[in-house]
Motif scaffolding. Structure first.
Motif, PDB file in Angstrom:
ATOM      1  N   ASP A  20      80.973  92.141  -2.149  1.00  0.00           N
ATOM      2  CA  ASP A  20      81.110  91.244  -0.992  1.00  0.00           C
ATOM      3  C   ASP A  20      80.614  89.868  -1.454  1.00  0.00           C
ATOM      4  O   ASP A  20      79.429  89.568  -1.359  1.00  0.00           O
ATOM      5  CB  ASP A  20      80.268  91.787   0.175  1.00  0.00           C
ATOM      6  CG  ASP A  20      80.400  90.925   1.427  1.00  0.00           C
ATOM      7  OD1 ASP A  20      81.313  90.090   1.484  1.00  0.00           O
ATOM      8  OD2 ASP A  20      79.564  91.096   2.347  1.00  0.00           O
ATOM      9  N   GLU A  79      77.893  83.588  -1.128  1.00  0.00           N
ATOM     10  CA  GLU A  79      77.372  84.945  -0.928  1.00  0.00           C
ATOM     11  C   GLU A  79      77.284  85.696  -2.248  1.00  0.00           C
ATOM     12  O   GLU A  79      78.257  85.774  -2.999  1.00  0.00           O
ATOM     13  CB  GLU A  79      78.305  85.703   0.024  1.00  0.00           C
ATOM     14  CG  GLU A  79      77.940  87.160   0.229  1.00  0.00           C
ATOM     15  CD  GLU A  79      78.761  87.837   1.319  1.00  0.00           C
ATOM     16  OE1 GLU A  79      79.906  87.414   1.555  1.00  0.00           O
ATOM     17  OE2 GLU A  79      78.243  88.796   1.926  1.00  0.00           O
ATOM     18  N   HIS A 128      79.278  96.388   5.367  1.00  0.00           N
ATOM     19  CA  HIS A 128      77.997  96.272   6.077  1.00  0.00           C
ATOM     20  C   HIS A 128      77.427  97.676   6.027  1.00  0.00           C
ATOM     21  O   HIS A 128      77.694  98.502   6.896  1.00  0.00           O
ATOM     22  CB  HIS A 128      78.192  95.805   7.522  1.00  0.00           C
ATOM     23  CG  HIS A 128      78.619  94.363   7.591  1.00  0.00           C
ATOM     24  ND1 HIS A 128      78.799  93.698   8.768  1.00  0.00           N
ATOM     25  CD2 HIS A 128      78.890  93.450   6.621  1.00  0.00           C
ATOM     26  CE1 HIS A 128      79.182  92.444   8.521  1.00  0.00           C
ATOM     27  NE2 HIS A 128      79.247  92.279   7.222  1.00  0.00           N
ATOM     28  N   GLU A 179      73.841  85.423   2.048  1.00  0.00           N
ATOM     29  CA  GLU A 179      75.051  84.663   2.355  1.00  0.00           C
ATOM     30  C   GLU A 179      74.876  83.568   3.405  1.00  0.00           C
ATOM     31  O   GLU A 179      75.532  83.570   4.441  1.00  0.00           O
ATOM     32  CB  GLU A 179      76.150  85.617   2.811  1.00  0.00           C
ATOM     33  CG  GLU A 179      75.753  86.581   3.919  1.00  0.00           C
ATOM     34  CD  GLU A 179      76.934  87.455   4.341  1.00  0.00           C
ATOM     35  OE1 GLU A 179      77.966  86.870   4.708  1.00  0.00           O
ATOM     36  OE2 GLU A 179      76.819  88.685   4.310  1.00  0.00           O
ATOM     37  N   THR A 209      73.190  91.603   0.520  1.00  0.00           N
ATOM     38  CA  THR A 209      73.831  90.316   0.297  1.00  0.00           C
ATOM     39  C   THR A 209      72.875  89.195   0.683  1.00  0.00           C
ATOM     40  O   THR A 209      71.951  89.396   1.475  1.00  0.00           O
ATOM     41  CB  THR A 209      75.101  90.156   1.151  1.00  0.00           C
ATOM     42  OG1 THR A 209      74.724  90.146   2.533  1.00  0.00           O
ATOM     43  CG2 THR A 209      76.096  91.271   0.896  1.00  0.00           C
ATOM     44  N   HIS A 261      72.798  91.625   4.686  1.00  0.00           N
ATOM     45  CA  HIS A 261      73.051  92.990   5.159  1.00  0.00           C
ATOM     46  C   HIS A 261      73.073  93.883   3.935  1.00  0.00           C
ATOM     47  O   HIS A 261      73.235  93.407   2.805  1.00  0.00           O
ATOM     48  CB  HIS A 261      74.369  93.068   5.952  1.00  0.00           C
ATOM     49  CG  HIS A 261      75.586  92.574   5.211  1.00  0.00           C
ATOM     50  ND1 HIS A 261      76.227  93.336   4.250  1.00  0.00           N
ATOM     51  CD2 HIS A 261      76.271  91.405   5.276  1.00  0.00           C
ATOM     52  CE1 HIS A 261      77.271  92.647   3.777  1.00  0.00           C
ATOM     53  NE2 HIS A 261      77.318  91.460   4.363  1.00  0.00           N
TER      54      HIS A 261
END
Ligand code: GLY
Ligand code: MN
Ligand code: MN
Length: 491
Positions: A293, A462, A379, A414, A412, A372
């Motif tokens: 991600d 991110e 997620h 971001e 992450t 997250h």
């Protein structure tokens, strides 16, 4: 002599000295899917998970299914995450049952097979191979396991299942009859904590997913120019995913240019990009059922304008400050709080915040918590020590109440800033309950001329961070993010 010159050049390349940023673009990813093959040791991981789970399963059963059997879906088949996590098995139409101690039986069903499925879908493993490879205590046919599930559902035992699989829940409730609903508990109660701490095999898949995604982003940096459609960029991205053996993205690719860069989860990807736009790409290849991600934001024409550069550098500084907080013993929200501090200070200096202590002014710019968990779900599951809304309201002291970071977690970082064209106009509607309307009007008057300069700029950066005993490893480190590096590749 020639030999030494070649060696010198080779060493230069290896050390990344061939670009001004000093970082190498050599992304260590090869087209070799053999790392997806099961080895006996990877099967031990699945067995270990079942063992841990049965230790906490004092009574009741776990019943999972691999996924819907729908035969002609628009998207490729993908097994249910919990089913896969506990079995390693990926065939469609299979069920797994884990029984309570003392037997702690692991039952796996053969997928339904018929001449029709053989013709349309090819064959699945034979029973003997299934037993040998996946190690169930017994296998049952589709018909037998459905009968067994029906009989378990009719007792008053607890059944742990994936409650987000609504069709299966309805199926079980129908089998149980009128009074059964309360006994169907979510499998996440037993498994989510295990999923939070990644094993080496999971980290390897995440690293490869990140490397493929980084490759896609650098490919875009090389090919991006005005007068391309966003979907042409998407095709570079997802084409690269496929090229390196990622069967599908872990979530819909977000490819937003110009005003679309300010829409957090923009998905149509249909706009024609213009000279002077920013392009925000929030993307993730999935590999071995684990997803990256990563977000990078780049200037479509290869060079950041002064305004874009100002906002970009602010977000990058915030992101770097947040990553510094990613170490064991710190709290889940420490990264977010560090990013928030940098952003509030920067926006105040720019004249975009008039009162750095005003909660509503901060919330106008900082729209979501910066972290997250990441894993099989983008997620990913797991307790963070607070909810989205509590995180948004938190002060540094309160952030101490979020969860302690531990080695093996992947999360992450971001932060982002988004200057929506109608942002200021919407202030009364968004914060009318929290702030006096005169105060809001004064803010719009003071901030308006500055805000105008940054209109339609959306920047998010991110990265995917693995917490280690010594600190962290940035799994997405091969995706360039320093301004000079991006501009250098885009030249
Ligand atoms: N791609 C969705 C997110 O960054 O959370
Ligand atoms: Mn993302
Ligand atoms: Mn994310």
């Amino acid at each position: 002599m020639k030999k030494y010159v070649s060696l010198f050049i080779y060493l230069l390349i290896l050390s990344g000295c061939t670009n001004p940023g000093g970082r190498s673009w050599m992304i260590p990813v090869t087209i070799d899917p053999s790392d997806l093959d099961y080895t006996p040791s990877s099967m031990e991981s699945f067995e270990g998970r079942r063992q841990l789970l049965s230790d906490s399963l004092s009574s009741g059963y776990v019943i999972l299914r691999s996924a819907d059997q729908g035969s002609f879906n628009r998207h490729e088949f993908r097994p249910n995450n919990y089913f896969y996590y506990l079995t390693g098995y990926t065939a469609r139409g299979s069920y797994a049952i884990l029984g309570p101690e003392p037997q702690a039986t692991f039952t796996l069903s053969m997928p339904p097979q018929s001449i029709r499925t053989l013709i349309y879908e090819g064959g699945e493993l034979e029973e003997e191979e299934l037993m040998e490879k996946y190690g169930p205590d017994r296998t049952l046919s589709y018909r037998e396991i459905r009968a067994l599930i029906d009989s378990i559902a009719k007792t008053d035992t607890v059944i742990y299942m994936d409650r987000s699989d609504r069709t299966f829940l309805a199926d079980l409730q129908r089998m149980a009859g009128e009074n059964g609903a309360a006994r169907f508990r979510h499998i996440g109660e037993l498994v989510d904590e295990l999923r939070v701490i990644k094993e080496p095999m999971e980290v390897e898949f995440l690293q490869k997913a990140c490397n493929i995604t980084a490759k896609a982003l650098t490919n875009v940096m090389k090919e991006c120019r005005p007068d391309l459609y966003e979907f042409q960029i998407e095709s570079v991205i997802e084409g690269t995913f496929l090229e390196y053996g990622s069967a599908m993205p872990g979530f819909n690719s977000i490819v937003g240019s110009g005003p679309n860069s300010t829409i957090l989860h923009y998905e149509p990807n249909t706009r024609l990009m213009e000279d002077g736009d920013l392009l925000l790409m929030d993307i993730g290849a999935e590999y071995g059922y684990y997803t990256a991600d990563i977000t990078r934001t780049i200037p479509v024409n290869g060079k950041f304008s002064p305004e874009q550069r100002t906002i970009y550098q602010l977000v990058l500084d915030a992101q770097l400050a947040a990553i510094e907080q990613m170490k064991p013993g710190n709290m889940f929200m420490d990264g977010h709080m560090a990013a928030k501090e940098v952003i509030v200070k920067g926006l105040t200096e720019l004249g975009l915040i008039t009162d750095p202590a005003s909660p509503w002014q901060i919330k106008f710019y900082i729209l979501y918590p910066s972290s997250h968990y990441l894993g099989m779900d983008v997620h990913d599951v797991g307790e963070m020590g607070g909810s989205f809304s509590t995180f948004m309201e938190q002060t540094p002291q309160e952030s101490q109440e979020s969860r302690v970071l531990e080695p093996g977690m992947v999360l992450t970082i971001e932060p982002g800033l988004y200057f929506r064209e109608k942002g200021l106009e919407q202030l009364h509607e968004i914060f009318g309950d929290e702030a006096d309307s005169l105060e809001i009007a004064q803010f719009i008057k003071d901030v308006g001329p500055v805000y105008e300069k940054y209109m339609n700029i959306g920047v998010r950066i991110e990265d995917d961070i693995l917490i280690t005993t010594g600190g962290n490893i940035n799994l997405s480190r091969y995706a360039p993010k320093e301004i000079e590096d991006i501009e250098q590749i885009m030249r």
